[in-house]
Design a protein around this motif. Structure first.
Motif, PDB file in Angstrom:
ATOM      1  N   ALA A   1      49.892  36.699  60.142  1.00 33.13           N
ATOM      2  CA  ALA A   1      50.050  35.749  61.240  1.00 33.13           C
ATOM      3  C   ALA A   1      49.917  34.310  60.766  1.00 33.13           C
ATOM      4  O   ALA A   1      50.573  33.406  61.310  1.00 33.13           O
ATOM      5  N   ALA A   2      49.108  34.079  59.743  1.00 37.59           N
ATOM      6  CA  ALA A   2      48.922  32.720  59.239  1.00 37.59           C
ATOM      7  C   ALA A   2      50.047  32.288  58.312  1.00 37.59           C
ATOM      8  O   ALA A   2      50.362  31.089  58.217  1.00 37.59           O
ATOM      9  N   GLU A   3      50.691  33.239  57.638  1.00 38.05           N
ATOM     10  CA  GLU A   3      51.677  32.913  56.613  1.00 38.05           C
ATOM     11  C   GLU A   3      53.122  32.968  57.099  1.00 38.05           C
ATOM     12  O   GLU A   3      53.987  32.265  56.571  1.00 38.05           O
ATOM     13  N   ARG A   4      53.388  33.803  58.075  1.00 34.68           N
ATOM     14  CA  ARG A   4      54.762  34.002  58.537  1.00 34.68           C
ATOM     15  C   ARG A   4      55.100  33.004  59.633  1.00 34.68           C
ATOM     16  O   ARG A   4      54.310  32.775  60.551  1.00 34.68           O
ATOM     17  N   ARG A   5      56.302  32.401  59.554  1.00 33.37           N
ATOM     18  CA  ARG A   5      56.748  31.450  60.566  1.00 33.37           C
ATOM     19  C   ARG A   5      57.840  32.088  61.423  1.00 33.37           C
ATOM     20  O   ARG A   5      58.701  32.817  60.935  1.00 33.37           O
ATOM     21  N   LEU A   6      57.783  31.782  62.702  1.00 35.35           N
ATOM     22  CA  LEU A   6      58.728  32.346  63.658  1.00 35.35           C
ATOM     23  C   LEU A   6      58.880  31.356  64.810  1.00 35.35           C
ATOM     24  O   LEU A   6      57.870  30.843  65.327  1.00 35.35           O
ATOM     25  N   TYR A   7      60.129  31.095  65.181  1.00 35.36           N
ATOM     26  CA  TYR A   7      60.409  30.157  66.280  1.00 35.36           C
ATOM     27  C   TYR A   7      59.792  28.780  66.026  1.00 35.36           C
ATOM     28  O   TYR A   7      59.268  28.132  66.930  1.00 35.36           O
ATOM     29  N   GLY A   8      59.796  28.343  64.772  1.00 29.60           N
ATOM     30  CA  GLY A   8      59.320  27.012  64.449  1.00 29.60           C
ATOM     31  C   GLY A   8      57.822  26.877  64.340  1.00 29.60           C
ATOM     32  O   GLY A   8      57.293  25.758  64.251  1.00 29.60           O
ATOM     33  N   ALA A   9      57.084  27.966  64.360  1.00 31.02           N
ATOM     34  CA  ALA A   9      55.620  27.907  64.276  1.00 31.02           C
ATOM     35  C   ALA A   9      55.141  29.139  63.521  1.00 31.02           C
ATOM     36  O   ALA A   9      55.901  30.081  63.277  1.00 31.02           O
ATOM     37  N   THR A  10      53.873  29.109  63.127  1.00 32.42           N
ATOM     38  CA  THR A  10      53.316  30.305  62.513  1.00 32.42           C
ATOM     39  C   THR A  10      53.147  31.378  63.583  1.00 32.42           C
ATOM     40  O   THR A  10      52.971  31.078  64.772  1.00 32.42           O
TER      41      THR A  10
END
Length: 563
Positions: free
Chosen positions: A264-273
């Motif tokens: 959750a801290a490393e992966r980005r999705l929809y412009g946010a982590t």
């Protein structure tokens, strides 16, 4: 030696050069083998000494200490924890519970020499119904002759010593079975046949197999206890193993939660982590809440082995049932955080798929959840009439996790049904005190649930107290386990001081209340605030390389940035 010592010895799990790091553990899993380096490390540390009572040269005095050590091992690899550790403990507890001094000394010597002991109880034809086992022993000369087979036994091919449950009488009652201590090197090799290994989808390195005896002679002094006491010994020993298993299996949930936080801290999705998504925060918060609830409930039950052994016939079965279910549900919920990455067998988050696969067999290893409910059913009417709402609360020491304990007295464990229920007595006491607005709201709700449960359990018919009971009766047993967990959480928080922050309690209780399927006790705003506190606490612990439970113990390699 302590859990912290073992944690240090295991080293950084994210270090690819570590022979017992995640990379090596996953490689062994792919080969369906136990971690050879892990077993060497545990041999050198003599983990088996943790299973041997101090009176016989080992280090076992407190069940909570043993649970903490095994939990550390399960955080790294549940297959290693179960195959190397729990399997020998499961078998040897029967020996400590009822045997001669010579038998105890013999098993202690073998364990301290890093040998294995296997519990040969189950047969596929009978599942968890060990009272109808087909393997039988009959008198022969000055000893016994053993015939029949046992299936799905951990380490059966590798164990130098077996604890075998066999029928020694014609009837179906408890006095028709005996346990035998069978040393491999003391019986004719041509009278014993190892059956093929059984493959599994979870805990793939666990060495499961079967064994078949054909008129195998065993000496008279191989009987553990007296002939006919086999079931009674098992029922007493099960109280220890059912209590310890939930506390140690919590390690798998810790690893799953830690991996989900990494993702959750490393992966980005929809412009946010991913960690910024409200849904993901809620899932992580709820998993953390479940971990804290299991920690409190299992911690109380493990202490109960020392302090309230007369109640363990109920508490141990309840803990084994509910905590395994909660842990499995939480791991599956966390899988939704990782998405497809939660199934990958390679890459930075591959340990998650192994933990998720291993979590499923952990829910029925040793004995299934249904069997635990069957154990509880006949006890409910008696407890409802004699104890609930009227009995005294358990002593405060039961809820002071980590505090001093007397050495475990195996002789104090009884096969009889529990007659008192101090846990629910504590629940009633806390509800009447009314401390804290939110806490009081939950305590009174749980007390009201207990009143309803009491009336329904008193009304149970005799047919509802057996394995043939309907779903409604099993539902009552399920609800009982939730109330025990709620009582434990409330009482532990009340005793725990700063280790148990007040802002985490509503979210933990909210999760337990949801399992009772009644109206929500928190408003949408209160739940959001409670889950934010749980998410923030989990993130803080992870960032500081600490365990998620209230001990906050430092972990080597607690985050992937650890050198």
């Amino acid at each position: 030696m302590s859990a912290k010592d073992l944690e240090t010895l295991l080293g950084n799990p994210y270090d690819d050069a570590n022979p017992v790091g995640y990379r090596a553990i996953l490689d062994a899993d792919e080969q369906r083998e136990m971690s050879a380096e892990g077993e060497k490390l545990l041999d050198a540390w003599c983990l088996n000494a943790e299973f041997v009572p101090a009176a016989y040269g080992g280090r076992f005095t407190r069940a909570d200490r043993l649970a903490g050590i095994l939990r550390t091992l399960w955080r790294r690899d549940a297959a290693l924890g179960s195959g190397y550790g729990f399997a020998s403990f499961l078998a040897s507890v029967n020996v400590w519970t009822a045997s001669t001094a010579d038998q105890r000394g013999s098993v202690a010597d073998r364990l301290l020499a890093n040998q294995r002991v296997a519990a040969a109880f189950h047969e596929l034809d009978h599942g968890n119904d060990i009272a109808h086992t087909g393997c039988a022993a009959s008198p022969a000369g000055s000893g016994w002759s053993l015939s029949g087979r046992k299936d799905v036994v951990a380490n059966v091919r590798r164990a130098e010593t077996l604890v075998v449950l066999a029928r020694t009488g014609p009837d179906a009652g408890r006095r028709s079975h005996s346990q035998f201590l069978v040393a491999r090197d003391a019986v004719p090799a041509d009278r014993v046949r190892d059956l093929p290994r059984v493959g599994t989808s979870g805990m793939r390195g666990l060495q499961l197999g079967g064994i078949e005896f054909a008129d195998c002679p065993i000496p008279a002094d191989a009987v553990i206890g007296d002939p006919g006491q086999g079931m009674e010994i098992a029922l007493r020993a099960y109280q220890v193993t059912r209590a310890v298993l939930p506390a140690m299996a919590l390690g798998s949930l810790d690893t799953a939660l830690r991996t989900a936080l990494d993702f959750a801290a490393e992966r980005r999705l929809y412009g946010a982590t991913v960690s910024e998504l409200p849904y993901v925060r809620a899932v992580i918060a709820r998993a953390h809440a479940d971990l804290l609830a299991v920690e409190a409930f299992s911690g109380v039950v493990v202490r109960g082995l020392h302090l309230v052994p007369e109640s363990m016939a109920a508490y141990a079965a309840a803990a084994k049932y509910l905590t395994s279910r909660m842990a499995l549900d939480a791991v599956e919920d966390l899988r939704s955080v990782l998405g497809a990455s939660g199934y990958l067998r390679q890459g930075p988050y591959a340990i998650f798929q192994k933990v998720a696969r291993d979590a499923a067999p952990a829910t029925f290893v040793h004995i299934s959840r249904t069997a635990c409910l069957i154990t509880l059913l006949p006890q409910l009417p008696r407890l409802a009439r004699k104890s609930w709402l009227t009995g005294p609360p358990a002593a405060p020491e039961l809820f002071d996790l980590g505090a001093d304990l007397p050495s475990l007295d195996f002789d104090a464990l009884v096969a009889a049904m529990a007659r008192t229920d101090g846990l629910l007595g504590a629940l009633v006491e806390i509800a009447e005190l009314g401390d804290g607005a939110l806490t009081a709201r939950f305590a009174m709700r749980f007390r009201d649930e207990l009143r309803v449960l009491r009336d329904e359990c008193i009304a149970l018919a005799p047919g509802d107290l057996t394995s043939g009971a309907g779903t409604a009766a099993f539902d009552l047993a399920d609800r009982y386990t939730v109330l025990l967990a709620a009582a434990s959480v409330l009482a532990v928080w009340r005793r725990g001081g700063p280790r148990y922050p007040d802002d985490l309690l509503p979210g933990v209780l909210d999760r337990l209340a949801a399992r009772l399927r009644g109206p929500a006790l928190l408003t949408a705003g209160e739940r959001e605030q409670a889950e934010y506190a749980l998410f923030a606490a989990a993130g803080l612990r992870h960032g500081e390389h600490q365990l998620f439970d209230p001990t906050a113990q430092a972990t080597p390699g607690g985050g992937k940035d650890t050198p």
